[in-house]
Design an enzyme around this catalytic site. Structure first.
Site: not given
Length: 339
Positions: A88, A101, A108, A112, A115, A326
């Site tokens: 994205e 952005c 990832c 976290c 997230c 995100c």
């Protein structure tokens, strides 16, 4: 892919194909200045040399496969990677700024708690070409004033492609942007942080989210490996009082990190660092019990920090009606693909 190649690499390519040395400059102009999609568009390169290039290379540009627009003008673009995954890119227009952005990874590793990208797990690294393609291929490319590496992924966990992208963005043969127009966000991978600070002049944003070790560890597992105390220790070695800036991202979670105790400790640990704290309202994600702090608590937190010498702002929330967090849009696309 020719996108993502440095000038030195373009020189090696033309030399290896037996072309005149000046062809490297022509290539970089076509790719990064004129931003063409196909080698056949390079009209000042001979037909014979274009054919040689076509045998081995392609430019490497691709348009977004999906666009979602918010009522506030924010746009989220979905790009397909070479490996068939999705990332994205978010365009954020403002009165005098036009910010993009950018993502650096598919998924990832950092995990976290707040997230959505982290919930995907790590899937793939983006190449420099895939990072730059996001910037080159949004419809607003020519009007962008600022870039933030705050999309999917941890930029410092994909260090070399990220640094290569920054080189191309800030050198004369590439975009020739001032590094002051670019901010890279990280949760604080210290070895890569050191390299970034030495090799670039781009701004830095550190994801902080709590000044207390145990609190931060609950939100961000990286605290165990690279505690924020060590990150701050590294930052104190650098001068951020001139043009280069360091900021701290702080998502305020109701009852988790928004108390007076947190505000007092935050002022204490940031003392002596010329910085700004960006307070962010949490966009709810599926499967998380975390909730955003109230506007009143956010205002109190901001005012306390600022009145105690730590400049603080509340970041205006954008695009919440378009899967703003995100990872949400790409997760949806991933699930469609799997089913």
């Amino acid at each position: 892919m020719l996108v993502g190649k440095t000038y030195e690499e373009l020189k090696e390519i033309v030399s290896g194909l037996g072309m005149p040395a000046f062809t490297a400059k022509q290539l970089s102009d076509w790719i990064y200045k004129k931003r063409i999609f196909g080698i056949e568009e390079m009209t000042n390169i001979s037909a014979k040399n274009r054919e040689l290039l076509l045998e081995k290379y392609q430019v490497g540009r691709s348009l977004p496969v999906q666009t979602v627009e918010s009522t506030d003008g924010t746009k989220k673009y979905l790009f397909k990677t070479e490996g068939g995954h999705f990332v994205e890119t978010v365009y954020i227009p403002d009165e005098d700024r036009s910010t993009l952005c950018v993502s650096s990874q598919v998924g990832c590793k950092m995990g976290c708690a707040f997230c959505m990208t982290g919930k995907q797990g790590f899937i793939a690294q983006l190449t420099a070409a895939e990072i730059l393609n996001q910037i080159m291929s949004v419809p607003e490319a020519a009007t962008l004033t600022n870039l933030v590496f705050m999309g999917m992924g941890e930029p410092f966990d994909n260090l070399l492609p990220m640094l290569r992208s920054l080189e191309i963005l800030t050198t004369d043969y590439g975009y020739a942007w001032s590094p002051r127009r670019i901010t890279v966000s990280s949760i604080g991978l210290i070895p890569a942080l050191k390299v970034f600070l030495e090799k670039t002049n781009c701004h830095l944003a550190i994801s902080l989210h709590s000044p207390f070790t145990q609190d931060r560890l609950q939100l961000m597992p990286i605290e165990k490996t690279y505690p924020v105390s060590k990150v701050l220790e590294e930052l104190r070695k650098h001068d951020f009082s001139k043009q280069r800036r360091v900021s701290f991202e702080y998502i305020l979670f109701d009852g988790v990190n928004d108390t007076m105790r947190h505000a007092v400790e935050l002022v204490k640990i940031l003392k002596g660092i010329d910085c700004r704290v960006n307070l962010i309202r949490f966009h709810a994600i599926p499967g998380s019990e975390l909730k955003s702090s109230s506007p009143e608590k956010m205002t109190f937190f901001r005012d306390y920090l600022t009145s105690n010498g730590v400049t603080s702002t509340i970041r205006r929330s954008r695009g919440e009606d378009i899967f703003a967090a995100c990872g949400m849009l790409s997760t949806l696309e991933k699930e469609k693909k799997e089913h």
